[in-house]
Design an enzyme around this catalytic site. Structure first.
Site, PDB file in Angstrom:
ATOM      1  N   GLU A 310     -72.246  22.552 -51.057  1.00 37.03           N
ATOM      2  CA  GLU A 310     -72.897  21.357 -50.463  1.00 37.03           C
ATOM      3  C   GLU A 310     -74.119  21.052 -50.751  1.00 37.03           C
ATOM      4  O   GLU A 310     -74.798  20.632 -49.806  1.00 37.03           O
ATOM      5  CB  GLU A 310     -72.092  21.099 -49.193  1.00 37.03           C
ATOM      6  CG  GLU A 310     -70.484  21.147 -49.097  1.00 37.03           C
ATOM      7  CD  GLU A 310     -70.293  20.721 -47.743  1.00 37.03           C
ATOM      8  OE1 GLU A 310     -69.069  20.289 -47.755  1.00 37.03           O
ATOM      9  OE2 GLU A 310     -70.689  21.170 -46.545  1.00 37.03           O
ATOM     10  N   ASP A 384     -60.286  23.006 -46.315  1.00 33.45           N
ATOM     11  CA  ASP A 384     -61.665  22.484 -45.223  1.00 33.45           C
ATOM     12  C   ASP A 384     -61.124  22.124 -43.912  1.00 33.45           C
ATOM     13  O   ASP A 384     -61.064  21.052 -43.616  1.00 33.45           O
ATOM     14  CB  ASP A 384     -62.530  21.518 -45.969  1.00 33.45           C
ATOM     15  CG  ASP A 384     -63.770  21.441 -45.226  1.00 33.45           C
ATOM     16  OD1 ASP A 384     -64.167  22.189 -44.126  1.00 33.45           O
ATOM     17  OD2 ASP A 384     -64.514  20.580 -45.586  1.00 33.45           O
ATOM     18  N   GLU A 412     -63.251  17.705 -36.109  1.00 34.30           N
ATOM     19  CA  GLU A 412     -63.659  16.990 -37.264  1.00 34.30           C
ATOM     20  C   GLU A 412     -62.142  16.297 -37.811  1.00 34.30           C
ATOM     21  O   GLU A 412     -62.636  15.055 -38.257  1.00 34.30           O
ATOM     22  CB  GLU A 412     -64.226  17.740 -38.235  1.00 34.30           C
ATOM     23  CG  GLU A 412     -64.806  16.882 -39.491  1.00 34.30           C
ATOM     24  CD  GLU A 412     -65.577  17.940 -40.432  1.00 34.30           C
ATOM     25  OE1 GLU A 412     -65.954  19.031 -40.168  1.00 34.30           O
ATOM     26  OE2 GLU A 412     -65.987  17.353 -41.417  1.00 34.30           O
TER      27      GLU A 412
HETATM   28  C1  BDP Z   1     -67.266  20.220 -43.651  1.00 31.32           C
HETATM   29  C2  BDP Z   1     -67.967  19.424 -42.907  1.00 31.32           C
HETATM   30  C3  BDP Z   1     -69.407  19.503 -42.993  1.00 31.32           C
HETATM   31  C4  BDP Z   1     -69.755  20.995 -43.093  1.00 31.32           C
HETATM   32  C5  BDP Z   1     -69.034  21.793 -43.743  1.00 31.32           C
HETATM   33  C6  BDP Z   1     -69.285  23.513 -43.556  1.00 31.32           C
HETATM   34  O1  BDP Z   1     -67.607  18.154 -43.094  1.00 31.32           O
HETATM   35  O2  BDP Z   1     -70.190  18.659 -42.112  1.00 31.32           O
HETATM   36  O3  BDP Z   1     -71.210  21.279 -43.330  1.00 31.32           O
HETATM   37  O4  BDP Z   1     -67.484  21.598 -43.541  1.00 31.32           O
HETATM   38  O5  BDP Z   1     -68.550  24.151 -43.096  1.00 31.32           O
HETATM   39  O6  BDP Z   1     -65.874  20.596 -43.080  1.00 31.32           O
HETATM   40  O7  BDP Z   1     -70.285  23.902 -44.163  1.00 31.32           O
END
Ligand code: BDP
Length: 718
Positions: A310, A384, A412
Site C-alpha cells: 500500500e 483483508d 474495521e
Molecule cells: C487495511 C486497512 C489499512 C491498513 C492495512 C494494513 O484498511 O488501513 O493500513 O489494512 O493492515 O485493512 O496494513
C-alpha cells in the site's frame, strides 16, 4: 436499634439494586463487583484471609498489589499479610527461586516445568489449614497466576482442591496499535489514541497503567504502540524519550514495548542518500539506532514492519527481497535480544491476477531465508480482515519460518464499532482450521504455537480496538473482543463460549440465566454480521475509503481495491473463480483442502463464492437457488439482530442502567445498519440476477439509487 435497622436496609438496597449504579465501562472486566454469593464469600474467608507473596521485583510487587486490591474489592475482607502460613487458609505466591518454601510445597514439580510465564495453582492441605499455592518459574507467571485466581473468585468458580497448570501457547502475545503520532488512530473507532504524545514524557496519564493492568490480567505481554503505516519521527530522540516513558509504565506489568519501523527512516530522519538494506551506511544507521533505543529501553521488544505494501517503502524499492530487509533490521536488534515482525500483508504496485494469492507467492520462496529472530506476521485470511475468509494459505506453507498470526480486534470491516460482533468466534474458527500441512490435525494454532514445525519463537498479534473513550472500546461489547483476543493468545483451545461467560460474569452480571442469555447472543453475533454483510463467501464489498457500510458497486480506482473485482457479479452469476479453471488460488492449499475447495459441491457453503463463480440459479444444499439462498441469508442476519434487540429489552432492570442503555441504543443502530447492508446489496445484485426477492425477505426501505448516493464525510478511522 432503629439506626442499625436503617443501616442494614441501606446495605441491603445497595447490594441488591445493581442497576441503580451507573457503570461507564472504564473498569473493563476488572470492575471487581463485590461478591454477593454467601458460600463463595465464606470460601474466600476460609482460604484467602492470609496472604504471603514472596519476592520484591517490580513485577512481583505489581502481582502483590493487584491481588490484594482485587481480593479486597471482591470480598471486602480484611486481608492479613503474613510471613508464614497461618489461620485456616493462606495464599502463598512466588517463584520457585524466590522461596524454598514454595518449592517445598510442590515437591513433585520440576522448577523448569512452568517456564517463566506459566504457573501452578494448587490447594495443599497442612492439617486443617488450606494453603493455595501460586508458583511459577518467573515473576510474570506469578502475576498471571494471581490474576487467574482473581478471575476464579470474580466468576464465583470453585475454589477448593485447585490443581491448575497453565503455560501460554504463544511466546509473544501482542497488541498492535495503529496509532499515529498526531493522536489519531487508523481504523480506530473509540476516540483518539490513548498515547498522549504531546504531554509525554512529562505527563504520565493514569490510563497507561490501567491499560497495562487490563492487558496483564489476560496475559498480553507486548504492545506495538505506533501505526504500521509508520512515521519515521517515532525513531527520533524526541519521540524515543516518550516511548521510554511508556515502557517504564508497562514494565512492571510484564509488558514490552515495540515500535513500527519505517523502512525509509535512514533517508527521512538520518539524511542518508538511500535506505537500501545492503548499503553499509544504512546497516550502520540501524545498528546505531538500535543501540540508542536499547540504551533508553533495555527491554525494548523490537520492530514491526509493513514494507512494500500500500505504498509503504521497503527493500523492493532497491531490488532487494523482504528477507534482505527483515534480516538487516534483525541483525541490528539481535545483540539485545530484540526481534523483527515482518508483515506478509503485501500489495504490489502491479495489480495481480488474484490479490488473494500475492502474499503466498512472495513469501513461500523466502522460507528458510530469514534470521532466527524474525517472525513473518500473517493476517488471518488471504485478503483483508473480512467478516469471513478461509485461513491464509501461508499457514503451514513456510515450515522453516516462525509465522505470527495477525487478527483485527478493531472492527474495521465489521461495522466500525457500531455493531455487537463477538470476535472470539472468528478467531477460534481460524485457529482451529486444519491446514493439512503435515497431514490431518495440522491446525493453524499448531503452526503459530510452533508445535507443528518446532519453533520456539512464536507469536500472535491483535490490531487494537482501544482508544480514548471512557469505556476504552466505544462499543461496550468491543471489550469482549479485546478480552477474548488475550485469552485465545494464551490458549487457542478455549471455546468462545467459555471466554464469553468469563467476560460477562466479570463485566456485566453473575446471574447465571442472564449470563447465559447474553452469551447466546454473543455467540450468534458473528454469523449474523456475516449474513447481513457478506454471506456465502462474499467479501470486500464495503464502501470505499472509510469501509463503513455497503458498497458492492465500487468499481473505480485500483481494481483490487474495488468491490466488483471481488464479487464479479454479472448476469451469468456471482463469485470469484479461484478454482484450477480460474485464478487457481485453491492450489495454495494442501491436499485434500485444495480439492475440497475446488469443487462447488464439496466447498463449504459459507465459502462458496470465495472460490466459485456460480449461476444465480445454482442449486444449494437446501434445494434453493443461489439467489434465494443469498436473499434469505441477508434477511436471517437482520432478523438475528432484531432478536438481540428484543432480548436486550428484557434486561432493563437486571443489569447496570448505563450499560443497559448504551447497548440498547447501539443495537438500534446495528438493526438499522443491518437493513442498510441487506437492502443495498440485494438491490444491487438484483440488477444482475433479475430475480424477485423470495418470500420471507422484507422489501427494501429505499431504492438502489438512494443507497448509492449516500455520502459520509467524517467516518472515524481514516
Ligand atoms: C487495511 C486497512 C489499512 C491498513 C492495512 C494494513 O484498511 O488501513 O493500513 O489494512 O493492515 O485493512 O496494513
Amino acid at each position: 436499634m432503629y439506626r442499625a435497622y436503617t443501616t442494614l436496609l441501606i446495605i441491603f438496597v445497595l447490594a441488591t439494586a445493581g442497576p441503580v449504579r451507573a457503570d461507564d465501562g472504564y473498569r473493563l472486566w476488572l470492575r471487581n463487583e463485590p461478591l454477593t454469593d454467601r458460600t463463595c464469600l465464606k470460601e474466600c474467608n476460609r482460604r484467602f484471609e492470609n496472604v504471603m507473596i514472596t519476592g520484591d521485583s517490580p513485577v512481583l510487587k505489581t502481582a502483590h498489589d493487584e491481588f490484594i486490591a482485587g481480593l479486597s474489592e471482591l470480598t471486602g475482607m480484611k486481608i492479613n499479610e503474613v510471613t508464614e502460613p497461618s489461620g485456616s487458609g493462606t495464599i502463598v505466591a512466588g517463584t520457585f527461586s524466590s522461596s524454598a518454601y514454595i518449592a517445598s510445597l510442590l515437591p513433585d514439580v520440576a522448577p523448569g516445568h512452568t517456564g517463566e510465564e506459566g504457573y501452578i495453582i494448587r490447594t495443599v492441605k497442612q492439617g486443617r489449614r488450606n494453603i493455595t499455592v501460586v508458583a511459577s518459574g518467573g515473576d510474570k507467571g506469578v502475576l498471571y497466576g494471581l490474576f487467574h485466581l482473581l478471575r476464579l473468585i470474580s466468576t464465583e468458580s470453585q475454589l477448593d482442591n485447585l490443581s491448575i497448570t497453565e503455560r501460554p501457547a504463544m511466546a509473544l502475545r501482542l497488541l498492535n496499535h495503529w496509532d499515529n503520532l498526531d493522536g489519531t488512530v487508523e481504523r480506530g473507532y473509540a476516540g483518539g489514541s490513548i498515547w498522549n504524545w504531546h504531554l509525554l514524557p512529562g505527563y504520565i496519564s493514569p490510563r497507561y497503567r490501567d491499560y497495562a493492568r487490563a492487558n496483564a490480567s489476560i496475559g498480553i505481554n507486548g504492545t506495538v504502540i505506533t501505526n504500521v503505516n509508520a512515521n519515521a519521527l517515532a525513531l527520533t530522540p524526541q519521540y524515543l524519550a516518550k516511548v521510554a516513558a511508556v515502557a517504564d509504565v508497562m514494565r512492571p506489568f510484564g509488558i514490552k514495548v515495540y515500535l513500527t519501523a519505517r523502512f525509509s527512516a535512514p533517508q527521512e530522519t538520518g539524511n542518508l542518500p538511500t535506505s537500501d538494506p545492503l548499503d553499509p551506511g544504512v546497516i550502520r544507521w540501524w545498528k546505531d539506532k538500535a543501540a540508542e533505543i536499547y540504551a533508553l529501553i533495555p527491554d525494548f521488544g523490537g520492530f514491526l514492519v509493513k514494507a512494500n505494501s500500500e505504498g509503504q517503502p521497503g527493500p523492493q524499492n532497491y531490488g532487494r527481497s523482504h528477507a534482505d530487509g527483515a534480516n538487516m533490521l534483525a541483525d541490528a536488534v539481535s545483540p539485545y535480544g530484540g526481534i523483527v515482525m515482518w508483515r506478509a500483508f503485501v500489495y504490489d504496485n502491479n495489480v495481480p491476477v488474484d490479490r488473494a494469492k500475492q502474499a503466498y507467492n512472495e513469501f513461500v520462496p523466502l522460507d528458510g531465508k530469514f534470521r532466527d529472530n524474525v517472525l513473518v506476521q500473517v493476517k488471518n485470511g488471504p485478503v483483508d480482515f473480512q467478516p469471513r475468509e478461509p485461513f491464509h494459505p501461508l499457514f503451514g506453507a513456510m515450515p522453516s519460518t516462525p509465522l505470527m498470526m495477525e487478527f483485527q480486534v478493531t472492527q474495521e470491516y465489521l461495522g466500525c464499532a457500531t455493531h455487537l460482533v463477538y470476535l472470539a468466534s472468528l478467531y477460534s474458527e481460524v485457529l482451529r482450521s486444519d491446514t493439512y500441512a503435515a497431514g490431518p490435525r495440522s491446525e493453524v494454532s499448531k503452526v503459530i504455537d510452533g508445535t507443528l514445525h518446532s519453533h520456539s519463537l512464536t507469536g500472535i498479534a491483535g490490531v487494537a480496538n482501544i482508544g480514548s473513550e471512557r469505556n476504552w472500546t466505544g462499543h461496550l461489547f468491543g471489550q469482549a473482543n479485546w478480552y477474548s483476543f488475550g485469552r485465545l493468545a494464551w490458549n487457542p483451545d478455549l471455546s468462545p463460549e467459555e471466554i464469553a461467560m468469563e467476560w460477562i460474569r466479570m463485566t456485566l452480571t453473575r446471574d447465571p440465566s442472564i449470563a447465559s442469555g447474553i452469551c447466546k447472543m454473543m455467540l450468534s453475533s458473528r454469523e449474523a454480521a456475516v449474513n447481513y454483510m457478506t454471506p456465502l463467501g462474499l467479501h470486500h464489498i464495503m464502501a470505499e475509503g472509510h469501509h463503513w457500510g455497503p458498497g458492492p458497486w465500487v468499481d473505480h480506482g485500483r481494481p483490487d481495491w474495488t468491490s466488483v473485482y471481488y464479487h464479479r457479479a454479472d448476469t451469468a452469476g456471482i463469485g470469484f473463480d479461484r478454482t484450477t479453471a480460474g485464478s487457481n488460488a485453491v492450489s495454495q492449499y494442501f491436499p485434500p483442502l485444495n480439492e475440497v475447495f475446488n469443487d462447488p459441491h464439496s466447498c463449504p457453503e459459507n465459502l462458496l463464492l470465495w472460490f466459485h463463480h456460480l449461476p444465480w440459479n445454482y442449486q444449494m444444499k437446501s434445494g434453493r437457488t443461489l439467489w434465494n439462498e443469498m436473499c434469505l441469508k441477508y434477511q436471517e442476519g437482520v432478523n438475528t439482530v432484531d432478536g438481540f434487540r428484543g432480548y436486550w429489552t428484557t434486561l432493563e432492570d437486571k443489569i447496570d442502567r448505563e450499560q443497559y442503555e448504551h447497548v440498547r441504543q447501539m443495537l438500534a443502530i446495528q438493526a438499522n445498519e443491518s437493513r442498510w447492508w441487506k437492502d443495498a446489496c440485494l438491490l444491487y445484485f438484483q440488477t444482475f440476477s433479475r430475480m424477485p426477492f423470495p418470500e420471507g425477505v422484507e422489501q427494501p426501505q429505499h431504492t438502489l439509487e438512494y443507497y448509492r448516493g449516500l455520502k459520509f464525510y467524517y467516518v472515524p478511522g481514516i
